[in-house]
Design an enzyme around this catalytic site. Sequence first.
Site, PDB file in Angstrom:
ATOM      1  N   ARG A   1       0.848  -1.193   0.000  1.00  0.00           N
ATOM      2  CA  ARG A   1       0.000   0.000   0.000  1.00  0.00           C
ATOM      3  C   ARG A   1       0.888   1.248   0.000  1.00  0.00           C
ATOM      4  O   ARG A   1       0.595   2.245  -0.644  1.00  0.00           O
ATOM      5  CB  ARG A   1      -0.962   0.010   1.198  1.00  0.00           C
ATOM      6  CG  ARG A   1      -1.673   1.357   1.360  1.00  0.00           C
ATOM      7  CD  ARG A   1      -2.974   1.293   2.170  1.00  0.00           C
ATOM      8  NE  ARG A   1      -2.929   0.419   3.319  1.00  0.00           N
ATOM      9  CZ  ARG A   1      -2.249   0.679   4.462  1.00  0.00           C
ATOM     10  NH1 ARG A   1      -1.572   1.800   4.596  1.00  0.00           N
ATOM     11  NH2 ARG A   1      -2.251  -0.202   5.440  1.00  0.00           N
TER      12      ARG A   1
ATOM     13  N   LYS B   1      -8.111   6.909 -19.146  1.00  0.00           N
ATOM     14  CA  LYS B   1      -8.435   7.425 -20.473  1.00  0.00           C
ATOM     15  C   LYS B   1      -7.214   7.318 -21.395  1.00  0.00           C
ATOM     16  O   LYS B   1      -6.754   6.228 -21.646  1.00  0.00           O
ATOM     17  CB  LYS B   1      -8.960   8.853 -20.339  1.00  0.00           C
ATOM     18  CG  LYS B   1      -9.969   9.035 -19.198  1.00  0.00           C
ATOM     19  CD  LYS B   1     -11.268   8.265 -19.397  1.00  0.00           C
ATOM     20  CE  LYS B   1     -12.147   8.197 -18.150  1.00  0.00           C
ATOM     21  NZ  LYS B   1     -12.436   9.464 -17.480  1.00  0.00           N
TER      22      LYS B   1
ATOM     23  N   ASP C   1      -7.038  19.251 -13.923  1.00  0.00           N
ATOM     24  CA  ASP C   1      -7.319  17.901 -14.407  1.00  0.00           C
ATOM     25  C   ASP C   1      -6.927  17.879 -15.886  1.00  0.00           C
ATOM     26  O   ASP C   1      -7.583  18.496 -16.728  1.00  0.00           O
ATOM     27  CB  ASP C   1      -8.814  17.608 -14.207  1.00  0.00           C
ATOM     28  CG  ASP C   1      -9.209  16.205 -14.648  1.00  0.00           C
ATOM     29  OD1 ASP C   1      -8.526  15.640 -15.536  1.00  0.00           O
ATOM     30  OD2 ASP C   1     -10.217  15.681 -14.141  1.00  0.00           O
TER      31      ASP C   1
ATOM     32  N   TYR D   1     -15.937  17.315 -15.045  1.00  0.00           N
ATOM     33  CA  TYR D   1     -16.344  15.922 -15.121  1.00  0.00           C
ATOM     34  C   TYR D   1     -17.477  15.669 -14.113  1.00  0.00           C
ATOM     35  O   TYR D   1     -17.394  16.124 -12.966  1.00  0.00           O
ATOM     36  CB  TYR D   1     -15.121  15.050 -14.805  1.00  0.00           C
ATOM     37  CG  TYR D   1     -15.411  13.582 -14.809  1.00  0.00           C
ATOM     38  CD1 TYR D   1     -15.675  12.910 -15.994  1.00  0.00           C
ATOM     39  CD2 TYR D   1     -15.414  12.854 -13.620  1.00  0.00           C
ATOM     40  CE1 TYR D   1     -15.951  11.550 -15.991  1.00  0.00           C
ATOM     41  CE2 TYR D   1     -15.682  11.498 -13.613  1.00  0.00           C
ATOM     42  CZ  TYR D   1     -15.948  10.858 -14.808  1.00  0.00           C
ATOM     43  OH  TYR D   1     -16.223   9.520 -14.798  1.00  0.00           O
TER      44      TYR D   1
HETATM   45  C1  LIG Z   1     -12.944   9.869 -16.234  1.00  0.00           C
HETATM   46  C2  LIG Z   1     -12.563  11.175 -15.699  1.00  0.00           C
HETATM   47  C3  LIG Z   1     -12.356  11.363 -14.332  1.00  0.00           C
HETATM   48  C4  LIG Z   1     -12.579  10.252 -13.321  1.00  0.00           C
HETATM   49  O1  LIG Z   1     -11.656   9.236 -13.473  1.00  0.00           O
HETATM   50  P1  LIG Z   1     -11.937   7.688 -13.129  1.00  0.00           P
HETATM   51  O2  LIG Z   1     -10.685   7.027 -13.559  1.00  0.00           O
HETATM   52  O3  LIG Z   1     -13.147   7.273 -13.892  1.00  0.00           O
HETATM   53  O4  LIG Z   1     -12.167   7.611 -11.660  1.00  0.00           O
HETATM   54  C5  LIG Z   1     -11.962  12.615 -13.909  1.00  0.00           C
HETATM   55  N1  LIG Z   1     -11.781  13.628 -14.766  1.00  0.00           N
HETATM   56  C6  LIG Z   1     -11.978  13.482 -16.087  1.00  0.00           C
HETATM   57  C7  LIG Z   1     -11.770  14.642 -16.996  1.00  0.00           C
HETATM   58  C8  LIG Z   1     -12.374  12.257 -16.605  1.00  0.00           C
HETATM   59  O5  LIG Z   1     -12.591  12.130 -17.914  1.00  0.00           O
END
Ligand SMILES: *Cc1c(COP(=O)(O)O)cnc(C)c1O
Length: 385
Positions: free
Chosen positions: A51, A200, A175, A103
Amino acid sequence: MSNNHYKIETEAIHAGQPPDPTTGAITTPIFQTSTYVQEGVGGHKGFEYSRTDNPTRSALQECLATLEGGRFGLSFSSGMSAISTVLSLLKSGDHVVSSDDVYGGTYRVFEQVFRDFGLTFTYVNTSEIAEIEAAIKPETKLVWIETPTNPLLKITDLAAVANLCKDRGVISCVDNTFATPYFQKPLSHGIDIVAHSVTKYLGGHADTVGGALITSNDKYYERLKFCQNAVGAVPGPFDCWLILRGLKTLAVRMERHEKNAMAISNWLSDHPKVRKVIYPGLENHPQHETARKQMSGFGGLISFEIDGSQDDAVRFLDLVKIFALAESLGGVESLIEHPGLMTHASIPAEVRREKGLSDSLIRISVGIENVNDLISDLDQAFSEL
Ligand SMILES: *Cc1c(COP(=O)(O)O)cnc(C)c1O
């Protein structure tokens, strides 16, 4: 922790991943272990419990830090756990200014989890720096930016946000999931922390869920690293390995995503059944100039409004054959979705309309398939409509 000697295409393949010292394995092994034998009490090789630290994760963290041009990287079990960990820098009573087009899951965790812990949030159109400035209060501790946003692909001027936040003593976090470090490096504009859903583009193959944070600030890193271990939302070694494998082709994938997206957004712009195309690479995009200034490419996401009702939009999603009807984005395969009914359904309908998220809005994540096949697919769906 990491150094930036080479260009990003090279670092994506090599950073944090020297050949395994014990075997020479060129690919970083999956250290599928929970604990590490100590030679005597406290006599360990830098790893005590997975962890806290795991060698496969360390390789990934160093690679991600290098790609973003940061000193420190931290990996998480999902983008949401990475985002939640950023909020562990705050205390009850603190205030956050956020992009109003974030998001859906980010909005949900802010409003339905952290508000109950005494944090407050103000959502503004961060494309207008004056709106951020006006929203900052004495108790504001964090400015949360997404650029491009999801799904309206609005662009925020990163250098302007970084300067404003430094002036006011507020943490800036971006982000960077949509652009990836291949097209945009927020830390180089003075932003404090970069967050990612590595699910992604970074993983890139729609085969795992993960998140990351990157920073060059020692103080924020220490606290985030502490919380990574204390809260424990860490990725397993196999997930880290999958993301490392995905990262190796980041450059070639992003090139193709963008080339395909540019061609498709131009094609959609000329289509009589399309009311509006939103893509930062189009000159008619309201923040196209800012995008050009801070991005080296415009990514693979396109949103468009069809000239019809919500029912027509839903029918269009059924008619396409290559584009798969699914949430998520950034994989090699093209996806299509209806933000209002799918990814952004957790945002109340009135709030969605206020934000300009119309009922006939469709979002596509353009994959790396043959672009003519993708265009033909959209074309046949429009003719069936
Ligand atoms: C998918 C996404 C998230 C969340 O991420 P997860 O891996 O699904 O928890 C946050 N910000 C953006 C821009 C995203 O596309």
